[in-house]
Design an enzyme around this catalytic site. Structure first.
Site, PDB file in Angstrom:
ATOM      1  N   HIS A 127       0.903  -1.109  -0.042  1.00 37.78           N
ATOM      2  CA  HIS A 127      -0.009  -0.042   0.118  1.00 37.78           C
ATOM      3  C   HIS A 127       0.756   1.377  -0.106  1.00 37.78           C
ATOM      4  O   HIS A 127       1.967   1.127   0.460  1.00 37.78           O
ATOM      5  CB  HIS A 127      -0.774  -0.062   1.366  1.00 37.78           C
ATOM      6  N   ASP A 204       3.187  -4.373   7.931  1.00 36.04           N
ATOM      7  CA  ASP A 204       1.742  -3.769   7.754  1.00 36.04           C
ATOM      8  C   ASP A 204       0.669  -4.619   8.063  1.00 36.04           C
ATOM      9  O   ASP A 204       0.585  -5.691   7.072  1.00 36.04           O
ATOM     10  CB  ASP A 204       1.875  -3.071   6.362  1.00 36.04           C
ATOM     11  N   LYS A 230     -10.606  -0.697  10.380  1.00 30.80           N
ATOM     12  CA  LYS A 230     -10.700  -1.755   9.757  1.00 30.80           C
ATOM     13  C   LYS A 230     -11.250  -3.079  10.606  1.00 30.80           C
ATOM     14  O   LYS A 230     -11.212  -4.192   9.881  1.00 30.80           O
ATOM     15  CB  LYS A 230      -9.485  -2.024   8.911  1.00 30.80           C
ATOM     16  N   CYS A 370      -4.947   2.520  -3.582  1.00 34.58           N
ATOM     17  CA  CYS A 370      -3.478   2.954  -2.849  1.00 34.58           C
ATOM     18  C   CYS A 370      -2.189   1.950  -3.340  1.00 34.58           C
ATOM     19  O   CYS A 370      -1.425   1.763  -2.442  1.00 34.58           O
ATOM     20  CB  CYS A 370      -3.700   3.425  -1.523  1.00 34.58           C
TER      21      CYS A 370
HETATM   22  N1  PLP Z   1      -1.754  -0.628   4.465  1.00 34.49           N
HETATM   23  C1  PLP Z   1      -2.957  -1.519   3.884  1.00 34.49           C
HETATM   24  C2  PLP Z   1      -2.309  -3.000   3.430  1.00 34.49           C
HETATM   25  C3  PLP Z   1      -4.209  -0.958   3.781  1.00 34.49           C
HETATM   26  O1  PLP Z   1      -5.097  -1.884   3.281  1.00 34.49           O
HETATM   27  C4  PLP Z   1      -4.305   0.226   4.225  1.00 34.49           C
HETATM   28  C5  PLP Z   1      -5.642   0.974   4.083  1.00 34.49           C
HETATM   29  O2  PLP Z   1      -6.554   0.661   3.127  1.00 34.49           O
HETATM   30  C6  PLP Z   1      -3.611   1.018   4.976  1.00 34.49           C
HETATM   31  C7  PLP Z   1      -2.066   0.567   5.069  1.00 34.49           C
HETATM   32  C8  PLP Z   1      -3.696   2.532   5.369  1.00 34.49           C
HETATM   33  O3  PLP Z   1      -4.516   2.483   6.376  1.00 34.49           O
HETATM   34  P1  PLP Z   1      -5.173   3.778   6.958  1.00 34.49           P
HETATM   35  O4  PLP Z   1      -5.450   4.527   5.924  1.00 34.49           O
HETATM   36  O5  PLP Z   1      -5.848   3.499   8.054  1.00 34.49           O
HETATM   37  O6  PLP Z   1      -3.782   4.476   7.630  1.00 34.49           O
END
Ligand code: PLP
Length: 412
Positions: A127, A204, A230, A370
């Site tokens: 991401h 992550d 989430k 993203c």
């Molecule tokens: N990493 C992963 C794999 C994600 O799916 C997401 C959000 O979709 C994030 C990081 C970022 O999360 P946040 O927007 O809650 O910081």
């Protein structure tokens, strides 16, 4: 699909007020939990109870409300620690979300430890939250970035570790579960191999902690980042877990109130962990409600949640295989993946697919999610993504498939 025996999904759905509504004349089928999950009444009530009954700033007041808020806030930290198998609540830092947690490690650990010539190893499925912070710190320190590649089914090419890991590698940052492909990565193996060359391992956990049992000891990582929103919790609250010895050696990320011991005119000394990394007033009610979300998930059982999603994923893989012109990205075997399914439909733009599905009450996401480098790897600008959670039903996957057939016929 086989009968779900672990928990009663229909009864569970009644605990989610938002799922009771109709959208465009159809019962809402919410298939976008990878972006943000829905919240059960228990969590909503907990947040409301805080604001109605004991809203006060933490750690500073000597009056009853503040003591009650502080107690609940710190108890939530303890719940998080237990949930992920941390050695101590002191290793749990409250952040706004996964993104802030990853930026904290990059700026604080990276700023103190990286130098020109050092290497940071990422993967092509990350991401943007687990790419951009590393680019920023690499630019600041002179470190360089490298990426583990993917095979045709969107699994990491683990053999590349032999070539890409050496004593110049100072940090490996990898997602536990891909938000696009659903791929579950062998984090424990990657961590062991990274540690063998002295690298620090950042995981992550945004898409794993909400969906499967996660234990930081079993993963063997050094940092784990995830988001409350989430996993049935509120927005505005996330977590960075870090190994105590590493956190204790790290400088603060943000400066301000709460994170200090003594402030002089020209310098300050800093508080111990975790407070050193929690400058300013934290998201108090949100942290407490995240603790409640953990209680909620724990009561169902993370093993049962994982099994339920695996059954849904198996069913979806079978059901979507019948849709003509549909190309699915990610592993075809349900045991290698979680419930994020991204796909393209021949002749139909992913955004049009999502709009047509919305017309029949099925909420999915379209875009690059993203993950621009990942989409570039597959040579596509965008996908449509359906993602599952505890409250989803096989029937909703049927409605997804029927909606996709409708989209296909419209654009034929
Ligand atoms: N990493 C992963 C794999 C994600 O799916 C997401 C959000 O979709 C994030 C990081 C970022 O999360 P946040 O927007 O809650 O910081």
């Amino acid at each position: 699909m086989s009968q779900l025996t672990q928990f009663d999904v229909l009864a569970l759905r009644r605990e989610f007020p938002i799922l009771q509504q109709e959208v465009n004349g159809h019962r809402l089928a919410f298939l976008d939990s990878a972006a943000s999950s829905q919240k059960p009444r228990q969590v909503i009530d907990c947040l409301e109870d805080y604001y109605r009954r004991y809203n006060a700033n933490v750690h500073r007041g000597v009056y009853k409300l503040s003591e009650e808020a502080t107690f609940a806030f710190e108890r939530a930290r303890g719940k998080v620690a237990r949930f992920i198998g941390a050695a101590s609540p002191r290793e749990v830092i409250f952040t706004r979300n996964t993104t802030e947690a990853l930026n904290l490690v990059a700026q604080s650990w990276g700023g103190a430890n990286l130098k020109p010539g050092d290497r940071i190893l990422l993967t092509l499925m990350e991401h943007h939250s687990n790419i951009v912070p590393w680019q920023m710190i690499a630019q600041r320190t002179g470190a360089t970035l490298d990426y583990l590649g993917l095979d045709g089914e969107g699994r990491l090419v683990i053999e590349e570790l032999d070539r890409k890991l050496d004593e110049r590698t100072k940090l490996v940052a990898v997602t536990h579960q891909s938000n696009v492909l659903g791929t579950i990565n062998p984090v424990a193996e990657i961590a062991a191999r990274a540690h063998a060359v002295g690298a620090v391992v950042v995981v992550d956990g945004a898409q794993s902690v909400p969906h499967m049992p996660v234990d930081v000891k079993a993963l063997g990582c050094d940092f784990l980042a995830f988001s409350g929103h989430k996993m049935c919790g509120p927005t505005g609250i996330g977590v960075l877990w870090g190994r105590r010895s590493l956190l204790e050696a790290m400088p603060p990320f943000l400066g301000g109130g709460s994170m200090i011991k003594v402030v002089e005119l020209d310098h300050s000394t800093y508080a111990d962990i975790p407070t050193r990394f929690e400058a300013g007033t934290p998201a108090i009610g949100e942290a407490i409600a995240l603790g409640e979300a953990i209680d909620y998930l724990d009561a169902i059982g993370m093993d049962s949640i994982f099994r339920h999603e695996q059954e849904l994923t198996s069913y979806a893989l079978e059901r979507l295989a019948d849709v003509e012109g549909l190309q699915l990205y990610g592993p075809t075997s349900p045991v290698e993946r979680g419930g994020s399914l991204s796909f393209t439909l021949e002749h139909v733009h992913p955004h049009d697919v999502a709009s047509i599905l919305d017309g029949v009450g099925v909420a999915v996401r379209a875009g690059h999610h993203c993950t621009q480098p990942l989409h570039r790897h597959f040579n596509i600008p965008a996908t449509t993504r359906a993602s599952f959670y505890i409250y989803n039903l096989a029937e909703e996957i049927d409605r997804l498939a029927v909606g996709l057939e409708k989209a296909r016929k419209l654009f034929m």
